[in-house]
Design an enzyme around this catalytic site. Structure first.
Site, PDB file in Angstrom:
ATOM      1  N   CYS A  62       1.769   7.835  -6.479  1.00 28.20           N
ATOM      2  CA  CYS A  62       2.539   8.841  -6.756  1.00 28.20           C
ATOM      3  C   CYS A  62       1.723  10.189  -6.307  1.00 28.20           C
ATOM      4  O   CYS A  62       0.640  10.228  -6.778  1.00 28.20           O
ATOM      5  CB  CYS A  62       3.189   8.883  -8.067  1.00 28.20           C
ATOM      6  SG  CYS A  62       3.857  10.494  -8.381  1.00 28.20           S
TER       7      CYS A  62
ATOM      8  N   CYS B 293       9.132  10.118  -3.883  1.00 29.56           N
ATOM      9  CA  CYS B 293       9.008   9.427  -5.202  1.00 29.56           C
ATOM     10  C   CYS B 293       9.816  10.188  -6.105  1.00 29.56           C
ATOM     11  O   CYS B 293       9.946  11.343  -6.060  1.00 29.56           O
ATOM     12  CB  CYS B 293       7.532   9.455  -5.568  1.00 29.56           C
ATOM     13  SG  CYS B 293       7.069   9.109  -7.346  1.00 29.56           S
TER      14      CYS B 293
ATOM     15  N   CYS C 271       7.192  14.033 -10.191  1.00 30.07           N
ATOM     16  CA  CYS C 271       8.115  14.624  -9.089  1.00 30.07           C
ATOM     17  C   CYS C 271       8.893  14.985  -9.249  1.00 30.07           C
ATOM     18  O   CYS C 271       9.435  16.228  -8.551  1.00 30.07           O
ATOM     19  CB  CYS C 271       8.083  13.389  -8.008  1.00 30.07           C
ATOM     20  SG  CYS C 271       6.471  12.712  -7.475  1.00 30.07           S
TER      21      CYS C 271
ATOM     22  N   ARG D 207       0.762  -1.159   0.077  1.00 28.12           N
ATOM     23  CA  ARG D 207      -0.048  -0.019   0.058  1.00 28.12           C
ATOM     24  C   ARG D 207       0.764   1.225  -0.037  1.00 28.12           C
ATOM     25  O   ARG D 207       1.910   0.999   0.181  1.00 28.12           O
ATOM     26  CB  ARG D 207      -1.069  -0.003   1.343  1.00 28.12           C
ATOM     27  CG  ARG D 207      -0.182   0.019   2.593  1.00 28.12           C
ATOM     28  CD  ARG D 207      -1.345  -0.029   3.735  1.00 28.12           C
ATOM     29  NE  ARG D 207      -0.498   0.127   4.898  1.00 28.12           N
ATOM     30  CZ  ARG D 207      -1.141   0.345   6.258  1.00 28.12           C
ATOM     31  NH1 ARG D 207      -2.274  -0.022   6.247  1.00 28.12           N
ATOM     32  NH2 ARG D 207      -0.550   0.500   7.256  1.00 28.12           N
TER      33      ARG D 207
ATOM     34  N   GLU E 126      -5.976   5.770  15.989  1.00 32.43           N
ATOM     35  CA  GLU E 126      -5.692   4.395  16.267  1.00 32.43           C
ATOM     36  C   GLU E 126      -4.849   4.193  17.514  1.00 32.43           C
ATOM     37  O   GLU E 126      -3.837   5.054  17.695  1.00 32.43           O
ATOM     38  CB  GLU E 126      -4.688   3.954  15.246  1.00 32.43           C
ATOM     39  CG  GLU E 126      -5.261   4.025  13.703  1.00 32.43           C
ATOM     40  CD  GLU E 126      -4.546   3.741  12.491  1.00 32.43           C
ATOM     41  OE1 GLU E 126      -3.277   2.600  12.937  1.00 32.43           O
ATOM     42  OE2 GLU E 126      -4.532   4.022  11.280  1.00 32.43           O
TER      43      GLU E 126
ATOM     44  N   TRP F 244       4.793  -7.851  10.010  1.00 36.09           N
ATOM     45  CA  TRP F 244       5.824  -7.712   9.262  1.00 36.09           C
ATOM     46  C   TRP F 244       7.343  -7.947  10.135  1.00 36.09           C
ATOM     47  O   TRP F 244       8.193  -7.954   9.626  1.00 36.09           O
ATOM     48  CB  TRP F 244       6.272  -6.392   8.550  1.00 36.09           C
ATOM     49  CG  TRP F 244       5.506  -5.370   9.318  1.00 36.09           C
ATOM     50  CD1 TRP F 244       6.388  -4.527  10.047  1.00 36.09           C
ATOM     51  CD2 TRP F 244       4.303  -4.690   9.553  1.00 36.09           C
ATOM     52  NE1 TRP F 244       5.467  -3.710  10.723  1.00 36.09           N
ATOM     53  CE2 TRP F 244       4.236  -3.692  10.336  1.00 36.09           C
ATOM     54  CE3 TRP F 244       2.894  -5.142   8.868  1.00 36.09           C
ATOM     55  CZ2 TRP F 244       3.014  -3.052  10.604  1.00 36.09           C
ATOM     56  CZ3 TRP F 244       1.960  -4.445   9.008  1.00 36.09           C
ATOM     57  CH2 TRP F 244       2.114  -3.450  10.183  1.00 36.09           C
TER      58      TRP F 244
ATOM     59  N   CYS G 297       9.680   9.862  -9.582  1.00 41.32           N
ATOM     60  CA  CYS G 297       9.237   9.633 -10.971  1.00 41.32           C
ATOM     61  C   CYS G 297       9.493  11.020 -11.639  1.00 41.32           C
ATOM     62  O   CYS G 297       9.757  11.929 -11.154  1.00 41.32           O
ATOM     63  CB  CYS G 297       7.801   9.205 -11.117  1.00 41.32           C
ATOM     64  SG  CYS G 297       6.737  10.754 -10.517  1.00 41.32           S
TER      65      CYS G 297
ATOM     66  N   ASN H  25      -4.188   7.980   4.448  1.00 40.88           N
ATOM     67  CA  ASN H  25      -3.937   7.264   5.528  1.00 40.88           C
ATOM     68  C   ASN H  25      -2.114   7.409   6.057  1.00 40.88           C
ATOM     69  O   ASN H  25      -1.420   7.299   5.074  1.00 40.88           O
ATOM     70  CB  ASN H  25      -4.143   5.771   5.572  1.00 40.88           C
ATOM     71  CG  ASN H  25      -4.019   4.993   6.852  1.00 40.88           C
ATOM     72  OD1 ASN H  25      -4.889   5.112   7.878  1.00 40.88           O
ATOM     73  ND2 ASN H  25      -2.837   4.315   7.196  1.00 40.88           N
ATOM     74  N   GLU H  26      -1.905   8.115   7.033  1.00 37.45           N
ATOM     75  CA  GLU H  26      -0.547   7.989   7.602  1.00 37.45           C
ATOM     76  C   GLU H  26       0.514   8.320   6.706  1.00 37.45           C
ATOM     77  O   GLU H  26       1.284   7.610   6.276  1.00 37.45           O
ATOM     78  CB  GLU H  26      -0.227   6.776   8.217  1.00 37.45           C
ATOM     79  CG  GLU H  26      -0.661   6.334   9.698  1.00 37.45           C
ATOM     80  CD  GLU H  26       0.105   5.403  10.439  1.00 37.45           C
ATOM     81  OE1 GLU H  26       1.083   4.518   9.937  1.00 37.45           O
ATOM     82  OE2 GLU H  26      -0.187   5.254  11.559  1.00 37.45           O
TER      83      GLU H  26
HETATM   84  C1  GAL Z   1      -0.841   1.932  10.974  1.00 39.93           C
HETATM   85  C2  GAL Z   1      -1.697   2.203  10.101  1.00 39.93           C
HETATM   86  C3  GAL Z   1      -3.002   1.200   9.989  1.00 39.93           C
HETATM   87  C4  GAL Z   1      -2.495  -0.131  10.327  1.00 39.93           C
HETATM   88  C5  GAL Z   1      -1.780  -0.098  11.818  1.00 39.93           C
HETATM   89  C6  GAL Z   1      -1.230  -1.378  12.205  1.00 39.93           C
HETATM   90  O1  GAL Z   1       0.234   2.604  11.088  1.00 39.93           O
HETATM   91  O2  GAL Z   1      -2.483   3.402   9.924  1.00 39.93           O
HETATM   92  O3  GAL Z   1      -3.531   1.029   8.771  1.00 39.93           O
HETATM   93  O4  GAL Z   1      -1.598  -0.714   9.659  1.00 39.93           O
HETATM   94  O5  GAL Z   1      -0.598   0.831  11.817  1.00 39.93           O
HETATM   95  O6  GAL Z   1       0.007  -2.011  11.658  1.00 39.93           O
HETATM   96 ZN    ZN Z   2       5.925  10.746  -8.392  1.00 48.50          ZN
END
Ligand code: GAL
Ligand code: ZN
Length: 649
Positions: free
Chosen positions: A108, A149, A154, A104, A302, A311, A151, A142-143
């Site tokens: 760009c 980038c 950019c 995710r 969150e 990960w 490209c 999101n975050e």
């Molecule tokens: C945040 C992100 C969420 C989810 C969470 C847990 O950084 O905004 O979408 O990935 O971490 O990993």
């Molecule tokens: Zn770019």
């Protein structure tokens, strides 16, 4: 009201459980949820084909149960068909290669084509929900990370950015000092984002790199503003925010939030108790940074709900009381909303072991029970809504200084961020409210300011700090201040450059001792071990507060104090451990006449207030019991417990 709830991904679960999920949420007292932020591929399964029925339906379910919604624009990950049709919407990395879709955040941010598609999906959402009474706010993307980038689009955008900053290419060449290593640009086309391996990055021209980092920040801010403008066009009254993280590739959130209504933060505190209590105030620092970004109360979109992992290997599970305590801690530091990430742990996808509040289909278990208890406890304290933290004390910490120090590390182990944390830590241990703000902010409302290296500085910043001190402010300026001009080039005047006269001292010579150590001694006989950096100071009106004990500069000043107007400026030529910063915090607060409390290490005190009442929130951020006296009252706190004292004076 305080906003409490969860992040929810209805698109991952069968419709059969939506109704019972939402009924349960309403039943336990959830009043807000966030949804939608990654759902583009489901909302628009093919180019121009929209499937909003599911979103309509879940929004109606929430509306029926009187739960308000923060709706995320889904631009963080576009559908695969878009990347296939228009590969130019994918980022290009520093290796010059296009990112492969599949994870995710690979959009760009400057691509015109991407923006066209993003605008279309956002407008489709707005058409349906912009004025829906249950939509409380919008989250854009999101975050977001800084846009790095590389490209073509950019590259163009970066060129335009620098060409607007300099009158001509020859001015740019002069300011960046491109004579070095035959780096002179003859045409704008020769200017590109820094391609190449990471280890080569720090060999590049620092002036160029800092402008590049400024562009990366401005570019993400622009991408988010583009979304905010669309939303405002449909509903000028609605609230717009975006969730920030605390990470190496953070954009400049001060810049982003300028155009936004509320700053938000994703709060994933450490679940391992540090053995040396080393990071005990680290979480409070991140929360104070979050509040400082708009200098007002913020939202947590969150919040930690279980073991973290996926990960990386999983962390331990939060200890009993920890999840609830950390949520209270965020409220204590100015959060008016806490959404736990996430309602139910994922069953599929890369994040199935980043745990939500419960595992199976049915909401139950220890963590879920603790969450419910948190909701019950907060209900009694809804009057905290409308209160805020007022602070007489600030630590200066900014994107620009941070980036400049990352471009050129100063000695082995030298860390700007650690120094900011240490200053914050010293003040936290004294039980005062602390703001963490950028040096670009207005400073006059404070009485005490601590600034780790103001590396990049000009006369106007020095002038503002001088005014602050002359009016009675107490300032601590860290080592490596005044080293660079705004173009990230070294100044030739004696250090601390533009701050020399405020400090009443100059740096005769410095010793980047890295992991080595020195000792320093105060006039009262207190000694401290120091490390990382030693400025050997010469007083020029200031007095020596502490001197070095070792090496060829034993006896030379390490910390000075200068009386200026009605205030004082301290210069700290070195880096200590937390005991030194506690000593300095005590000294400076006393000079300013600010009431302080010596708290057991790991206990946090903050005050939220309105015109009528002051509420002290006392939080035990340790896994042991704490018993102490505060304002003649004995207080005992269990691990991670918070106590609220109404009418604290
Ligand atoms: C945040 C992100 C969420 C989810 C969470 C847990 O950084 O905004 O979408 O990935 O971490 O990993
Ligand atoms: Zn770019």
């Amino acid at each position: 009201m305080l906003r409490l709830g969860v992040d929810y991904y209805p698109e991952h679960w069968s419709r059969e459980i939506w109704e019972s999920d939402v009924r349960e949420m309403a039943h336990i007292g959830i009043n807000t949820v966030r949804i939608g932020e990654f759902s583009w591929g489901i909302l628009e399964p093919d180019d121009g084909v929209f499937r909003f029925e599911w979103l309509d339906e879940i929004i109606e379910i929430f509306a029926r149960h009187r739960i308000d919604i923060i709706l995320g624009t889904p631009t963080n990950c576009a559908p695969l068909w878009l990347y296939r049709k228009h590969p130019e919407t994918l980022q290009v990395g520093r290796d010059g290669k296009r990112t492969e879709p599949g994870i995710r955040g690979h959009r760009c941010m400057t691509s015109r084509v991407f923006r066209r598609y993003a605008e279309r999906i956002i407008r489709e959402m707005l058409k349906r929900y912009a004025n829906h009474p249950s939509i409380l706010a919008w989250q854009t993307d999101n975050e977001p990370e800084g846009n790095h980038c590389c490209c073509e689009s950019c590259t163009d955008s970066f060129r335009t950015f620098v060409s607007n900053r300099y009158e001509s290419l020859s001015e740019l060449n002069r300011k960046w000092g491109t004579d070095v290593w035959s780096g002179t640009y003859r045409t704008w086309e020769e200017i590109r984002p820094p391609l190449g391996a990471d280890y080569e990055y720090n060999w590049l021209n620092p002036s160029y790199l800092l402008d590049y980092e400024r562009w990366a920040a401005a570019s993400s801010a622009d991408f988010l503003r583009f979304q905010a403008d669309l939303i405002r066009e449909s509903n000028p009254e609605t609230v717009i925010t975006v969730n920030a993280c605390f990470a190496a590739n953070m954009p400049d959130y001060h810049l982003i939030y300028k155009d936004f209504d509320v700053a938000s933060y994703d709060n994933y505190p450490e679940v391992r108790i540090p053995e040396d209590q080393g990071n005990v105030y680290s979480q409070a620092f991140a929360l104070d940074v979050a509040r400082g970004r708009k200098r007002k109360n913020f939202w947590v979109l969150e919040q930690l709900a279980g073991p973290k992992g996926c990960w990386s290997p999983m962390t331990p599970t939060p200890l009993p009381g920890m999840m609830k305590g950390y949520a209270w801690q965020a409220i204590a530091r100015g959060a008016d909303m806490i959404l736990f990430f996430r309602w139910r742990s994922a069953a599929r996808g890369a994040e199935m072991f980043w745990h939500g509040l419960f595992e199976g289909e049915k909401p139950e278990g220890r963590r879920y029970e603790e969450f419910k208890e948190f909701l019950r406890e907060t209900r009694a304290w809804d009057k905290l809504f409308g209160t805020e933290l007022k602070s007489k004390v600030a630590v200066l910490y900014s994107y620009e200084q941070n980036r400049a120090f990352r471009i050129q590390g100063q000695s082995e182990g030298f860390s700007y961020e650690d120094q900011a944390r240490l200053m914050h830590d010293g003040l936290m241990a004294m039980g005062v409210n602390v703001d963490v703000i950028s040096e670009k902010e207005e400073l006059d409302s404070y009485q005490v300011i601590m600034a780790p290296g103001l590396f990049i500085a000009d006369a106007s910043l020095a002038g503002r700090l001088e005014t602050f001190v002359r009016k009675g402010g107490i300032l601590l300026l860290g080592n490596r201040s005044g080293v660079k001009d705004l173009f990230n080039a070294r100044r030739l005047d004696p250090l601390p450059g533009v701050f020399r006269s405020i400090c009443g001292c100059s740096v005769d010579e410095y010793d980047p001792i890295g992991k080595g150590t020195q000792r320093l001694r105060f006039a009262d006989g207190e000694t401290f071990s120091v490390t990382s950096w030693c400025d050997i100071l010469k007083t020029e009106g200031a007095t020596a507060l502490a001197t070095y004990e070792d090496s060829f500069y034993a006896g030379s000043p390490a910390i000075t104090e200068n009386l200026l107007g009605n205030g004082r400026c301290y210069y700290l030529g070195t880096v200590g451990d937390r005991s030194l910063y506690r000593y300095l915090a005590r000294l400076m607060l006393d000079r300013a006449g600010i009431e302080r409390f010596e708290l057991p290490y790991g206990v946090e005190l903050s005050v939220r207030e309105n015109e009528r009442t002051r509420y002290a929130l006392i939080f035990n951020n340790t896994d042991g019991d704490q018993v102490f006296v505060l304002e003649q009252k004995k207080i005992s706190l269990r691990p991670f417990e918070v106590r609220i004292v109404e009418g604290f004076d």
